[in-house]
Design a protein around this motif. Structure first.
Motif, PDB file in Angstrom:
ATOM      1  N   VAL A  72      -0.750   3.233   6.493  1.00 37.70           N
ATOM      2  CA  VAL A  72      -1.287   4.787   6.129  1.00 37.70           C
ATOM      3  C   VAL A  72       0.027   5.340   6.379  1.00 37.70           C
ATOM      4  O   VAL A  72       0.326   6.604   5.932  1.00 37.70           O
ATOM      5  CB  VAL A  72      -2.685   4.673   6.123  1.00 37.70           C
ATOM      6  N   SER A  73       0.533   5.447   7.940  1.00 37.76           N
ATOM      7  CA  SER A  73       1.287   6.536   8.441  1.00 37.76           C
ATOM      8  C   SER A  73       2.233   6.099   8.596  1.00 37.76           C
ATOM      9  O   SER A  73       3.653   7.226   8.341  1.00 37.76           O
ATOM     10  CB  SER A  73       0.722   5.604  10.027  1.00 37.76           C
ATOM     11  N   ILE A  74       3.024   5.079   8.365  1.00 37.45           N
ATOM     12  CA  ILE A  74       4.521   4.984   7.446  1.00 37.45           C
ATOM     13  C   ILE A  74       4.939   5.285   6.127  1.00 37.45           C
ATOM     14  O   ILE A  74       6.077   5.442   5.574  1.00 37.45           O
ATOM     15  CB  ILE A  74       4.656   3.056   7.366  1.00 37.45           C
ATOM     16  N   GLY A  75       3.607   4.916   4.860  1.00 31.28           N
ATOM     17  CA  GLY A  75       3.455   5.268   3.963  1.00 31.28           C
ATOM     18  C   GLY A  75       3.989   6.757   3.796  1.00 31.28           C
ATOM     19  O   GLY A  75       4.136   7.215   2.432  1.00 31.28           O
ATOM     20  N   PHE A  76       3.991   7.510   4.613  1.00 32.65           N
ATOM     21  CA  PHE A  76       3.887   9.277   4.390  1.00 32.65           C
ATOM     22  C   PHE A  76       5.349   8.983   4.337  1.00 32.65           C
ATOM     23  O   PHE A  76       5.720  10.654   3.703  1.00 32.65           O
ATOM     24  CB  PHE A  76       3.687  10.116   5.725  1.00 32.65           C
TER      25      PHE A  76
END
Length: 152
Positions: A72-76
């Motif tokens: 999720v953090s990388i998905g931004f």
């Protein structure tokens, strides 16, 4: 009186029987029964009625959670967004955790299961007089009986 004891199939069992015969217990009053030990493998999945206390998805759930947070953090920054990247990372973490657990269950613990603990292999039943009971029990314990019971 009857004394029941369990032994591993070793020379100590033979020594105990020969000493009992020397002490006056007749051969007809000594009965040895070999046991068939379990040879079937454990079930992979638990049922509603029986569980072995081992969970297959504990590591998988933990890794899925950790990977989804990172995904999720990388998905931004990615084009698919945080939700899809989090779900994909959670799936990857779950598969890795499940693979780790299956490896430990089938490869590592199988070796330990074979080597662990003593197993009863022979039940020895001795019929004797009440006055001989303590002597017979002491002989059995001295020759490494795994368990002894008296039936009066």
């Amino acid at each position: 009186m009857q004394l029941l004891s369990t032994f591993e199939n070793t020379i100590y069992l033979e020594m105990a029987i020969s000493i009992l015969e020397k002490k006056g217990i007749k051969r007809e009053n000594i009965f040895a029964v070999p046991l068939d030990n379990r040879v079937e493998e454990r079930k992979l999945f638990d049922s509603i009625h029986k569980s072995d206390g081992t969970s297959l998805i504990d590591i998988a759930a933990a890794l899925a959670t950790a990977f989804s947070v990172i995904g999720v953090s990388i998905g931004f920054k990615l084009a698919w967004g945080p939700i899809f990247s989090g779900l994909i990372a959670a799936f990857i973490g779950f598969v890795i955790g499940l693979a780790i657990r299956l490896y430990t269950e089938f490869i590592l613990k199988k070796r330990k299961r074979v080597l662990r603990g003593k197993q009863s292999e022979v039940i020895l039943i001795i019929e004797c007089e009440d006055r001989e009971g303590d002597l017979v029990e002491n002989i059995l314990w001295e020759h490494l009986a795994l368990g002894v019971a008296k039936v009066i």
